[in-house]
Design a protein around this motif. Structure first.
Motif, PDB file in Angstrom:
ATOM      1  N   GLU B 314       2.433  11.869  62.074  1.00 49.34           N
ATOM      2  CA  GLU B 314       2.296  10.805  61.076  1.00 49.34           C
ATOM      3  C   GLU B 314       3.682  10.226  60.737  1.00 49.34           C
ATOM      4  OE1 GLU B 314      -0.730  10.161  59.340  1.00 49.34           O
ATOM      5  OE2 GLU B 314       0.001   8.804  57.786  1.00 49.34           O
ATOM      6  N   LEU B 315       4.645  11.134  60.544  1.00 46.99           N
ATOM      7  CA  LEU B 315       5.993  10.706  60.189  1.00 46.99           C
ATOM      8  C   LEU B 315       6.587   9.807  61.269  1.00 46.99           C
ATOM      9  CD1 LEU B 315       8.601  12.501  58.249  1.00 46.99           C
ATOM     10  CD2 LEU B 315       9.343  11.822  60.490  1.00 46.99           C
ATOM     11  N   GLN B 318       5.002   6.433  61.106  1.00 47.38           N
ATOM     12  CA  GLN B 318       5.565   5.716  59.953  1.00 47.38           C
ATOM     13  C   GLN B 318       6.954   5.177  60.283  1.00 47.38           C
ATOM     14  OE1 GLN B 318       5.150   8.938  57.066  1.00 47.38           O
ATOM     15  NE2 GLN B 318       3.564   7.797  55.998  1.00 47.38           N
ATOM     16  N   THR B 319       7.776   6.029  60.919  1.00 51.58           N
ATOM     17  CA  THR B 319       9.124   5.601  61.274  1.00 51.58           C
ATOM     18  C   THR B 319       9.074   4.452  62.267  1.00 51.58           C
ATOM     19  OG1 THR B 319       9.705   7.929  61.073  1.00 51.58           O
ATOM     20  CG2 THR B 319      11.387   6.469  61.945  1.00 51.58           C
ATOM     21  N   GLY B 320       8.169   4.557  63.247  1.00 49.01           N
ATOM     22  CA  GLY B 320       8.019   3.496  64.249  1.00 49.01           C
ATOM     23  C   GLY B 320       7.730   2.170  63.573  1.00 49.01           C
ATOM     24  N   GLU B 322       8.616   1.237  60.670  1.00 50.25           N
ATOM     25  CA  GLU B 322       9.796   0.733  59.973  1.00 50.25           C
ATOM     26  C   GLU B 322      10.756   0.040  60.937  1.00 50.25           C
ATOM     27  OE1 GLU B 322      10.374   1.112  56.500  1.00 50.25           O
ATOM     28  OE2 GLU B 322       8.281   1.760  56.596  1.00 50.25           O
ATOM     29  N   GLY B 349       9.741  15.953  53.714  1.00 51.63           N
ATOM     30  CA  GLY B 349       9.390  14.736  54.443  1.00 51.63           C
ATOM     31  C   GLY B 349      10.457  13.656  54.356  1.00 51.63           C
ATOM     32  N   ARG B 350      10.993  13.463  53.161  1.00 54.34           N
ATOM     33  CA  ARG B 350      11.973  12.392  52.978  1.00 54.34           C
ATOM     34  C   ARG B 350      13.241  12.677  53.781  1.00 54.34           C
ATOM     35  NH1 ARG B 350      13.939  11.415  47.190  1.00 54.34           N
ATOM     36  NH2 ARG B 350      15.899  10.469  47.863  1.00 54.34           N
ATOM     37  N   TYR B 353      12.615  12.353  57.482  1.00 55.11           N
ATOM     38  CA  TYR B 353      12.638  10.936  57.830  1.00 55.11           C
ATOM     39  C   TYR B 353      14.079  10.452  57.980  1.00 55.11           C
ATOM     40  CZ  TYR B 353      12.750   5.911  57.330  1.00 55.11           C
ATOM     41  OH  TYR B 353      13.029   4.585  57.522  1.00 55.11           O
TER      42      TYR B 353
END
Lengths: 229, 460
Positions: B314-315, B318-320, B322, B349-350, B353
């Motif tokens: 998921e992370l 999400q990064t993709g 961004e 998580g933060r 990221y």
């Protein structure tokens, strides 16, 4: 509208003054916390921009003093970027926190947003019976399909609108990418891709002043997205 | 303080002896009356003997309470307490036997009333001294918890326990060997990082005591050094934070006035170009001050982590999301290969990221235009392994094989320093990964740059 700008660095005060005057605001200058309090006693001020580290009376104490008597919007300016400093600033009653060195346009946008919010909120003004969702300054009217941030309308595409509506209806709940996909596209999410994440970023760019530090649409990394309740 | 306490104890002992002599003499007197069949003063003698008995017990209880006590709260042992417990018990038994024998002998003798009084009194006085000696020693042993361990039987048992012990180090040992092996254990513990290991120097003798003292000195030195180095790292982080706060105020003015200058109507192309350069450099300076604070905070471990179970897949999606436009801007194509199911890891998580963000930023900045960037997450032996591969725009110039250099602060793998970036990205990513218990690796093969971040998979 009158804005009080307070910082012990004269050049910063003057630069902020120029930007705010270009937007048509009147600016009163102060160079320490005591001066700022003295100005507030005498003058009618609509918003305060105040630095933290100042001689005589610092911005945090000044904010505490102002909050004893008034609820005018306060934006704190500070070189301190730690989360703890931001939380302290917001806890003593500031409405927003901008870190130095700031983008002047961002500061102006935040000033406008705070002023709009103050006036919109005092006008009240939603027709009863309409389907309305609110999170701080973000308001969605699902009857008119209208989204406003601090009173200013934002244009979203239908998919962006539906994603935001889903999150607004369930404030505080974290939705994963596949949950959002299944809810919006009504099909099973097999081999999801970046689509949802890209839409989310576009929404953030439209509703947030600084998309990297969102106020409304928060990213919970490795879990999903949510609207802060 | 101690003198008065001692004086008090001695006084109580004398009072105790008085009571015990009183009791004995009265009982002896009553015995005499019974034998002579004279019952005139029986009641008086009875009352006095009871008073004597009560006094005896009260003083004994008090003495048991205070014996061996010192102001420091520890039990103080006398010379007699060093004797084996069995010896003391034997003394006690011997005394009882002697009293019975004496009483038998005395029973057969003819005494006058005064004789009975004097004889029983003297005898009682002497026996009571011996009794007190034994009694108080046993009380001290009980209080100091050495009644059993101070016995000969226990020592023999202990010896045999060591003798038959499975631990070869403990078998057949002389004092010297035992002390040396204790010192060895302490040294091994200190070498393994247990810097609080202290040897009790008073337990060692002769040369071994010198060893123990030296080991303790080394330990104290090491501990001081370790504390100093942590403190220095913290002070360095604080210094960097303070300096960067001081840098930010003038930088704010530079950023603002350059922006104002851009709005002034300037015809001169040269001047416009100069302003553009100042603008770019001040933005770079802004980024650099922010990264500097982060990097120093992370490398000194001065950062708050909120670990929870998060989905690495998921992370990465999400990064993709961004980054896709940042990559499109430079005509880079991301090829993503992620598992269909969630891959859970234990991390903040933060911060994870931020580590991954730095790698994406690195690719967005330094990858060659119109190439592909490969992003992959694989599960290998209970580890979630994230890999990012890209082709560098400029040759990566680091010494042969020493890829770790790239994660040092301020090292960038190319000579030209015109592209944006502070040179802190990979250092931040590496330190964050390590702080959360993950592994970070860089591999360079010609122009191919590979970064790997792996975390143990968290249980379902």
């Amino acid at each position: 509208m009158t804005i009080l700008v307070c910082d012990d660095d004269k050049e910063i005060v003057e630069a902020v003054e120029i930007y705010l005057m270009q937007e048509g605001y009147d600016v009163i200058k102060a160079y320490d916390g005591e001066e700022a309090l003295a100005v507030l006693e005498k003058e009618q001020v609509d918003l305060v921009v105040i630095d933290v580290m100042m001689p005589k009376l610092d911005g945090i104490r000044a904010t505490l003093q102002i909050r004893k008597e008034s609820s005018i919007p306060i934006i704190i300016l500070s070189a301190k970027t730690e989360d703890a400093d931001k939380i302290l600033g917001l806890n003593v009653g500031a409405d927003d926190y901008v870190t130095k060195p700031f983008n002047p346009l961002e500061l102006v946008a935040r000033v406008k947003s705070q002023l709009r919010r103050a006036t919109v909120l005092s006008n009240g003004g939603n027709v009863p019976g309409e389907e309305i969702y609110e999170a701080k300054g973000l308001v969605m009217n699902n009857d008119l399909k209208k989204v406003t941030v601090d009173g200013e309308e934002v244009k979203l595409t239908p998919i962006e609108y539906n994603i935001l509506l889903l999150l607004m209806k369930n404030q505080g709940k974290v939705y994963s990418i596949s949950q959002i996909y299944e809810n919006i596209w009504n099909e099973e999410a097999i081999g999801a891709d970046n689509t949802v994440a890209v839409h989310i970023r576009h929404i953030r760019e439209k509703i947030e002043i600084n998309p990297k530090e969102p106020r409304y649409l928060k990213v919970v990394w490795g879990v999903g997205y949510k609207i802060e309740a | 303080m101690r003198e008065t306490a001692m004086g008090k104890k001695a006084a109580v002992m004398i009072i105790h002896q008085f009571f015990s002599v009183l009791m004995t003499v009265m009982i002896a007197g009553m015995g005499y009356f019974v034998r002579e069949k004279v019952y005139a003063s029986m009641d008086l003698y009875g009352i006095f003997s009871i008073v004597g008995m009560a006094g005896c017990f009260v003083t004994l209880a008090y003495l048991a309470n205070v014996t061996g006590e010192r102001e420091d709260g520890n039990i103080h042992f006398h010379l007699i307490d060093k004797l084996p417990t069995e010896f003391i018990l034997l003394m006690f038994v011997g005394m009882v036997v002697m009293i019975t024998k004496l009483l038998k002998v005395m029973g057969k003798m003819e005494f006058s009333f005064a004789g009975v009084m004097v004889a029983s009194g003297c005898l009682c006085y002497i026996l009571d001294l011996v009794f007190l000696l034994i009694y108080l020693s046993i009380m001290r042993r009980l209080k100091g918890n050495v009644l059993i361990t101070g016995s000969l039987i226990y020592k023999v048992y202990d010896f045999f326990k060591e003798y038959f012990s499975k631990d070869p180090k403990k078998r057949f040992r002389t004092r010297k060997a035992r002390e040396l092996s204790e010192i060895q254990e302490a040294i091994e513990a200190i070498a393994a990082g247990a810097l609080e290991t202290t040897l009790d120097e008073s337990k060692f003798h002769g040369q071994e005591q010198d060893f123990a003292k030296a080991v303790n000195r080394i330990r104290v030195g090491l501990q001081t050094y370790a504390q100093d180095s942590i403190k220095n790292e913290r002070m360095k982080a604080d210094l960097i934070t303070n300096v960067s706060h001081d840098l930010k105020t003038p930088l704010t003015s530079i950023v603002n006035y350059v922006d104002l200058l851009k709005r002034v109507n300037i015809e001169d192309e040269k001047a416009k170009n100069y302003i553009r350069i100042i603008d770019e450099k001040s933005q770079r300076l802004k980024q650099l001050t922010e990264d500097l604070v982060e990097a120093s905070k992370i490398s000194s471990g001065n950062i708050h982590l909120e670990r929870q179970k998060i989905d690495f897949v998921e992370l990465l999606y999400q990064t993709g999301g961004e980054f896709n436009e940042k990559f499109e801007l430079r005509d880079l194509t991301i090829i993503t290969k992620l598992p269909h199911a969630a891959v859970f890891v234990e991390a903040d998580g933060r911060q994870l990221y931020r580590a991954v963000e730095n790698l994406y930023n690195n690719a967005a900045k330094y990858a060659l235009e119109k190439t592909r960037v490969y992003v992959e997450l694989a599960v290998e032996n209970d580890w979630a392994v994230f890999t990012m591969k890209n082709v560098s725009k400029n040759p990566i110039q680091i010494e042969q094989g020493d890829y770790n250099q790239l994660t040092e602060r301020f090292v960038r793998g190319e000579i030209s320093r015109t592209t944006e970036g502070s040179g802190l990205g990979l250092s931040i990513a590496k330190n964050l990964t390590h702080l959360m218990g993950g592994k970070f690796e860089i591999l360079v093969n010609g122009d191919l740059f590979t970064a790997t971040v792996s975390f143990p998979i968290a249980g379902k």
